[in-house]
Write a protein that holds these residues in place. Structure first.
Motif, PDB file in Angstrom:
ATOM      1  N   LEU A 182       0.828  -1.216   0.000  1.00 29.89           N
ATOM      2  CA  LEU A 182       0.000   0.000   0.000  1.00 29.89           C
ATOM      3  C   LEU A 182       0.860   1.264   0.000  1.00 29.89           C
ATOM      4  O   LEU A 182       0.422   2.316  -0.494  1.00 29.89           O
ATOM      5  N   ARG A 183       2.060   1.163   0.558  1.00 30.39           N
ATOM      6  CA  ARG A 183       2.916   2.348   0.639  1.00 30.39           C
ATOM      7  C   ARG A 183       3.348   2.813  -0.759  1.00 30.39           C
ATOM      8  O   ARG A 183       3.430   4.011  -1.021  1.00 30.39           O
ATOM      9  N   THR A 184       3.592   1.860  -1.656  1.00 33.82           N
ATOM     10  CA  THR A 184       4.080   2.233  -2.989  1.00 33.82           C
ATOM     11  C   THR A 184       3.062   3.067  -3.777  1.00 33.82           C
ATOM     12  O   THR A 184       3.400   4.154  -4.267  1.00 33.82           O
ATOM     13  N   PRO A 185       1.805   2.599  -3.943  1.00 38.55           N
ATOM     14  CA  PRO A 185       0.855   3.449  -4.682  1.00 38.55           C
ATOM     15  C   PRO A 185       0.572   4.767  -3.975  1.00 38.55           C
ATOM     16  O   PRO A 185       0.363   5.795  -4.632  1.00 38.55           O
ATOM     17  N   LEU A 186       0.571   4.751  -2.636  1.00 37.79           N
ATOM     18  CA  LEU A 186       0.333   6.001  -1.911  1.00 37.79           C
ATOM     19  C   LEU A 186       1.482   6.991  -2.151  1.00 37.79           C
ATOM     20  O   LEU A 186       1.258   8.199  -2.268  1.00 37.79           O
ATOM     21  N   THR A 187       2.706   6.455  -2.202  1.00 31.74           N
ATOM     22  CA  THR A 187       3.859   7.324  -2.469  1.00 31.74           C
ATOM     23  C   THR A 187       3.775   7.931  -3.871  1.00 31.74           C
ATOM     24  O   THR A 187       4.054   9.122  -4.080  1.00 31.74           O
ATOM     25  N   VAL A 188       3.387   7.093  -4.838  1.00 31.01           N
ATOM     26  CA  VAL A 188       3.248   7.582  -6.207  1.00 31.01           C
ATOM     27  C   VAL A 188       2.167   8.661  -6.282  1.00 31.01           C
ATOM     28  O   VAL A 188       2.350   9.720  -6.916  1.00 31.01           O
ATOM     29  N   ILE A 189       1.025   8.385  -5.641  1.00 34.87           N
ATOM     30  CA  ILE A 189      -0.069   9.367  -5.649  1.00 34.87           C
ATOM     31  C   ILE A 189       0.381  10.672  -4.997  1.00 34.87           C
ATOM     32  O   ILE A 189       0.111  11.771  -5.501  1.00 34.87           O
ATOM     33  N   GLU A 190       1.082  10.560  -3.860  1.00 38.54           N
ATOM     34  CA  GLU A 190       1.552  11.767  -3.176  1.00 38.54           C
ATOM     35  C   GLU A 190       2.538  12.542  -4.041  1.00 38.54           C
ATOM     36  O   GLU A 190       2.492  13.786  -4.127  1.00 38.54           O
ATOM     37  N   SER A 191       3.440  11.829  -4.730  1.00 36.72           N
ATOM     38  CA  SER A 191       4.441  12.497  -5.559  1.00 36.72           C
ATOM     39  C   SER A 191       3.798  13.254  -6.708  1.00 36.72           C
ATOM     40  O   SER A 191       4.115  14.424  -6.972  1.00 36.72           O
ATOM     41  N   TYR A 192       2.862  12.587  -7.421  1.00 36.18           N
ATOM     42  CA  TYR A 192       2.209  13.259  -8.547  1.00 36.18           C
ATOM     43  C   TYR A 192       1.303  14.395  -8.073  1.00 36.18           C
ATOM     44  O   TYR A 192       1.160  15.425  -8.761  1.00 36.18           O
ATOM     45  N   ALA A 193       0.685  14.217  -6.897  1.00 38.62           N
ATOM     46  CA  ALA A 193      -0.140  15.313  -6.367  1.00 38.62           C
ATOM     47  C   ALA A 193       0.726  16.522  -6.037  1.00 38.62           C
ATOM     48  O   ALA A 193       0.338  17.678  -6.301  1.00 38.62           O
ATOM     49  N   SER A 194       1.912  16.284  -5.477  1.00 34.10           N
ATOM     50  CA  SER A 194       2.825  17.391  -5.180  1.00 34.10           C
ATOM     51  C   SER A 194       3.311  18.054  -6.469  1.00 34.10           C
ATOM     52  O   SER A 194       3.469  19.282  -6.541  1.00 34.10           O
ATOM     53  N   LEU A 195       3.530  17.202  -7.523  1.00 30.76           N
ATOM     54  CA  LEU A 195       3.980  17.752  -8.796  1.00 30.76           C
ATOM     55  C   LEU A 195       2.919  18.647  -9.409  1.00 30.76           C
ATOM     56  O   LEU A 195       3.223  19.746  -9.928  1.00 30.76           O
ATOM     57  N   VAL A 196       1.658  18.196  -9.331  1.00 30.94           N
ATOM     58  CA  VAL A 196       0.564  19.027  -9.850  1.00 30.94           C
ATOM     59  C   VAL A 196       0.451  20.316  -9.056  1.00 30.94           C
ATOM     60  O   VAL A 196       0.207  21.403  -9.613  1.00 30.94           O
ATOM     61  N   LYS A 197       0.622  20.190  -7.754  1.00 24.86           N
ATOM     62  CA  LYS A 197       0.509  21.379  -6.904  1.00 24.86           C
ATOM     63  C   LYS A 197       1.594  22.400  -7.236  1.00 24.86           C
ATOM     64  O   LYS A 197       1.355  23.614  -7.227  1.00 24.86           O
ATOM     65  N   ARG A 198       2.807  21.949  -7.572  1.00 29.33           N
ATOM     66  CA  ARG A 198       3.904  22.867  -7.856  1.00 29.33           C
ATOM     67  C   ARG A 198       3.858  23.413  -9.274  1.00 29.33           C
ATOM     68  O   ARG A 198       4.064  24.593  -9.509  1.00 29.33           O
ATOM     69  N   ARG A 199       3.577  22.523 -10.277  1.00 28.82           N
ATOM     70  CA  ARG A 199       3.728  22.940 -11.663  1.00 28.82           C
ATOM     71  C   ARG A 199       2.458  22.783 -12.504  1.00 28.82           C
ATOM     72  O   ARG A 199       2.487  22.931 -13.717  1.00 28.82           O
ATOM     73  N   GLY A 200       1.381  22.426 -11.873  1.00 25.60           N
ATOM     74  CA  GLY A 200       0.157  22.173 -12.625  1.00 25.60           C
ATOM     75  C   GLY A 200      -0.334  23.381 -13.388  1.00 25.60           C
ATOM     76  O   GLY A 200      -0.822  23.263 -14.524  1.00 25.60           O
ATOM     77  N   LEU A 201      -0.223  24.565 -12.809  1.00 23.12           N
ATOM     78  CA  LEU A 201      -0.713  25.771 -13.465  1.00 23.12           C
ATOM     79  C   LEU A 201       0.199  26.176 -14.614  1.00 23.12           C
ATOM     80  O   LEU A 201      -0.245  26.794 -15.599  1.00 23.12           O
ATOM     81  N   GLU A 202       1.485  25.863 -14.512  1.00 22.28           N
ATOM     82  CA  GLU A 202       2.437  26.287 -15.532  1.00 22.28           C
ATOM     83  C   GLU A 202       2.486  25.290 -16.692  1.00 22.28           C
ATOM     84  O   GLU A 202       2.657  25.684 -17.861  1.00 22.28           O
ATOM     85  N   ARG A 203       2.340  23.989 -16.394  1.00 27.18           N
ATOM     86  CA  ARG A 203       2.496  22.958 -17.428  1.00 27.18           C
ATOM     87  C   ARG A 203       1.264  22.041 -17.422  1.00 27.18           C
ATOM     88  O   ARG A 203       1.165  21.097 -16.639  1.00 27.18           O
TER      89      ARG A 203
END
Length: 453
Positions: A246-267
């Motif tokens: 369960l940790r692996t998919p949660l880590t992936v989800i958290e990483s992509y969510a953080s990526l969207v939060k940082r660069r989602g508006l720009e890219r």
């Protein structure tokens, strides 16, 4: 009261009662036998006395005759039909004179019994006879049984001493018996306390093998500890593996969510990539969670719903769905139409798991063969990567993977074959794997106790 004391008290009490009853039985049986024998002897003497009196002439007086025939330490007297003395009673030996006045409940005819006078027992016999003047009289003979009483007193003393001596091993054996029974129970209690305090699994020490219930209890406890230890270790491994999965998919989800939060508006392209990755991991986590719940809640959710199933149609339906999903050719060969009695959904899920694995780990067409000899046989064959021989027995363990990276690439959770094994056991289906690395894998499903034709 402690169990040890109860065992000692009840076992000792029972043996004491038995010893006392045995001694009392011996004593009273001996009394009856002895008195009966003495009465027979007194009666025989009375018959001899009566014969002697009948044969005597009139030249001797009645008193002289009675004095001649009176038994030693006894008394002889003659009474009429009303029970009144016809002549003075004659005594001999150390018989007290008060015995002359001893009154017996008089009855006409023969009488016999044991009487007690002045703390001395006497054998008493009454015999009818014809007297000199032609009237019917009764001769009464009394004979002292003091010697018998003395012997009975000695017997009573001996039995008392024997009973006291016999009680000594009774108390000792009661103590040994209670210790023998309690020892394994105390060992069990001590071991359980050690388990509770140390939070570890321990065995009861068993010195030697025997067939009694106490040894069986200890052996059963040790087997139970082994089972609990095994289940505890499996539970720990299960929780650890489930947490890891369960940790692996949660880590992936958290990483992509953080990526969207940082660069989602720009890219904007990052947003689409992140959504796809998050969706994929969410689906994987959902499948993993559902499989975990199904395995954990088997007793509640795995009740069989037995119905009549056309096995050919069921396998064909699963194969067509897999062809559309993987866009892979799946060939099916069937000798005849086979109808069975089983749980349709669980059997369908079992076949789905093996066809799904065959499609995942093979790029070549998958072949399914359905035959019916003594029982229905389903063979699912692929030409994929295969399974190493040392891993064949482990592939049904939860979270086990032959190749971690390769399974991760195919999206496996490590629970599919474990779930298949649970399904097969519930449906009474044997699973056999034949696999060679680089050549492919063949799964053979044998339907044992299902009604089929």
């Amino acid at each position: 009261m402690k169990l040890k004391n109860k065992i000692f008290f009840y076992s000792t009490f029972l043996f004491v009662i038995l010893v006392i009853l045995l001694s009392a039985t011996i004593y009273f049986t001996f009394i009856n036998i002895t008195y009966d024998r003495e009465l027979n002897r007194v009666e025989s003497n009375a018959q001899n006395i009566l014969s002697g009196l009948r044969n005597e002439t009139d030249e001797f007086s009645v008193i002289d005759l009675m004095s001649f025939y009176v038994p030693n330490d006894g008394m002889l007297r003659i009474v009429n039909q009303d029970g009144q003395l016809m002549s003075p009673a004659v005594l001999s030996g150390e018989v007290p004179n008060t015995l002359k006045d001893y009154q017996i409940s008089f009855e006409r005819g023969r009488q016999s019994g044991v009487i007690t006078h002045s703390d001395v027992s006497y054998g008493f016999v009454q015999l009818p006879t014809i007297w000199r003047d032609g009237q019917v009289v009764y001769m009464q003979v009394f004979e002292s049984l003091e010697t018998v009483d003395n012997n009975l007193d000695i017997l009573k003393l001996v039995l008392f001493l024997v009973t006291i001596i016999a009680l000594i091993p009774v108390f000792v054996s009661g103590k040994l018996l209670s210790d023998l029974i309690i020892r394994p129970i105390q060992s069990l209690i001590q071991t359980m306390n050690e388990i509770k305090s140390s939070q570890t699994f321990k065995h009861i020490p068993l010195n030697k093998q025997s067939n009694d219930e106490l040894y069986t209890m200890g052996q059963t406890f040790n087997e139970l500890m082994d089972l609990l230890k095994e289940n505890y270790e499996k539970q720990e491994a299960f929780v650890s593996n489930a947490s890891h999965e369960l940790r692996t998919p949660l880590t992936v989800i958290e990483s992509y969510a953080s990526l969207v939060k940082r660069r989602g508006l720009e890219r904007p392209e990052v947003v689409q990539e992140s959504i796809d990755a998050i969706h994929l991991e969410a689906v994987r986590m959902k499948d993993l969670t559902e499989q975990l719940l199904l395995l954990a809640r088997r007793d509640q959710d795995w009740k069989l719903d037995i119905t009549e199933i056309q096995l050919n149609q069921l396998i064909e339906g699963v194969a067509k769905n897999m062809e559309r999903v993987y866009r892979r050719s799946i060939h099916m060969d069937a000798e005849e139409s086979i109808i069975i009695q089983s749980d349709k959904q669980k059997l369908k899920q079992l076949i789905y798991i093996f066809i799904d694995n065959a499609c995942k780990y093979s790029d070549e067409p998958v072949r399914i063969e359905l035959s019916h000899g003594s029982k229905p046989i389903i063979k699912i064959e692929d030409q994929g990567i295969g399974i190493p021989e040392d891993s064949l027995e482990k592939v049904f363990d939860r979270f086990y993977r032959v190749d971690e990276a390769r399974n991760r690439d195919h999206g496996g959770t490590g629970l599919g074959l474990a779930l298949a094994k649970e399904l097969a056991d519930s449906l009474n289906i044997d699973i056999e794997l034949d696999s060679r690395v680089g050549e492919g894998t063949t799964v053979i499903l044998s339907l044992n106790s299902l009604s089929s034709h």
